[in-house]
Scaffold this active site. Structure first.
Site, PDB file in Angstrom:
ATOM      1  CD  GLU A 114      30.912  59.421  62.838  1.00 45.03           C
ATOM      2  OE1 GLU A 114      30.848  58.499  63.678  1.00 45.03           O
ATOM      3  OE2 GLU A 114      31.991  59.845  62.373  1.00 45.03           O
ATOM      4  CD  GLU A 134      31.399  61.457  56.298  1.00 47.08           C
ATOM      5  OE1 GLU A 134      30.710  61.357  57.335  1.00 47.08           O
ATOM      6  OE2 GLU A 134      31.387  60.585  55.395  1.00 47.08           O
TER       7      GLU A 134
END
Length: 239
Positions: A114, A134
């Protein structure tokens, strides 16, 4: 050094270096690091002398993802607050008016992706690896930026499997724009940064603005954005 000492800001002329400085934890992203990233990019936004930003990391790893240890014993309200802090950190990087280069030298996981994808593009070492685990960690992340960079199907496959992707594949699918040998990474990024600094600053900022704004709309509306950039440049030349 920033308040929490986990992100370092170094300024050399028109270049700003933002360095993730938590190598003992493989630069895992925790709340204090989020706060430091926000503070550093706010400082960069307030400095009119800067023209380019390079975001890198200390140690062999770029970022090991979110620091899951800090969530132990925390309630739901804290976890939500922590996620909002990370989103704000990514947005602060992404909203920087200057070109921002991510220099990735080693393993990048989850939140590290990210951070890197919030930059304008990624230059990576062949020793770098990329992983978005994730769902395997029982959380949700990288669902928006990743698909916009590499496409929906590829993003889903990486998220669903959590597999490690090597630098060559990351380059082939467009996540990494330039790939280089480990010993040449810094020099490669230095060369790119120098090219950016040498270009007219206003034109560079407006180019970034037009590309980013155009990506959020259709082609016709995107083309209509460009004249405003030309107008700003002409006005600046006649001042």
């Amino acid at each position: 050094m920033t308040k929490n000492g986990l992100v370092r800001l170094e300024i050399d002329g028109a270049r700003a270096d933002v360095v993730l400085a938590r190598p003992e934890a493989r630069n895992a992203l925790n709340l204090p690091m989020c706060e430091d990233l926000i503070a550093v990019f706010e400082a960069i936004a307030a400095n009119d002398d800067l023209r380019v930003v390079v975001l890198s990391a200390e140690g062999p790893s770029f970022c090991a993802g979110a620091d899951m240890k800090e969530r132990k014993g925390r309630d739901e309200a804290w976890v939500k607050m922590r996620r909002r802090a990370s989103f704000r950190a990514y947005e602060t990087i992404g909203q920087c008016a200057l070109p921002v280069i991510a220099q990735v030298q080693g393993p990048l996981v989850g939140s590290g992706g990210e951070i890197a994808m919030s930059c304008d593009f990624i230059v990576a070492s062949t020793a770098a690896t990329f992983r978005f685990p994730e769902p395997q960690w029982g959380t949700v992340g990288a669902t928006q930026r990743l698909q916009r960079v590499i496409g929906i199907a590829r993003a889903k496959e990486l998220l669903y499997t959590g597999r490690v992707m090597d630098a060559q594949e990351a380059h082939r699918i467009g996540l990494v724009t330039q790939l280089t040998d480990p010993e040449e990474l810094s020099g490669q990024v230095d060369g790119i940064a120098e090219q950016i600094v040498a270009a007219p600053s206003l034109a560079m900022k407006l180019t970034k603005h037009c590309v980013d704004a155009g990506a959020r709309t259709d082609l016709a509306a995107g083309i209509a954005i460009s004249p405003s950039g030309w107008t700003a440049i002409l006005r600046h030349r006649h001042q």
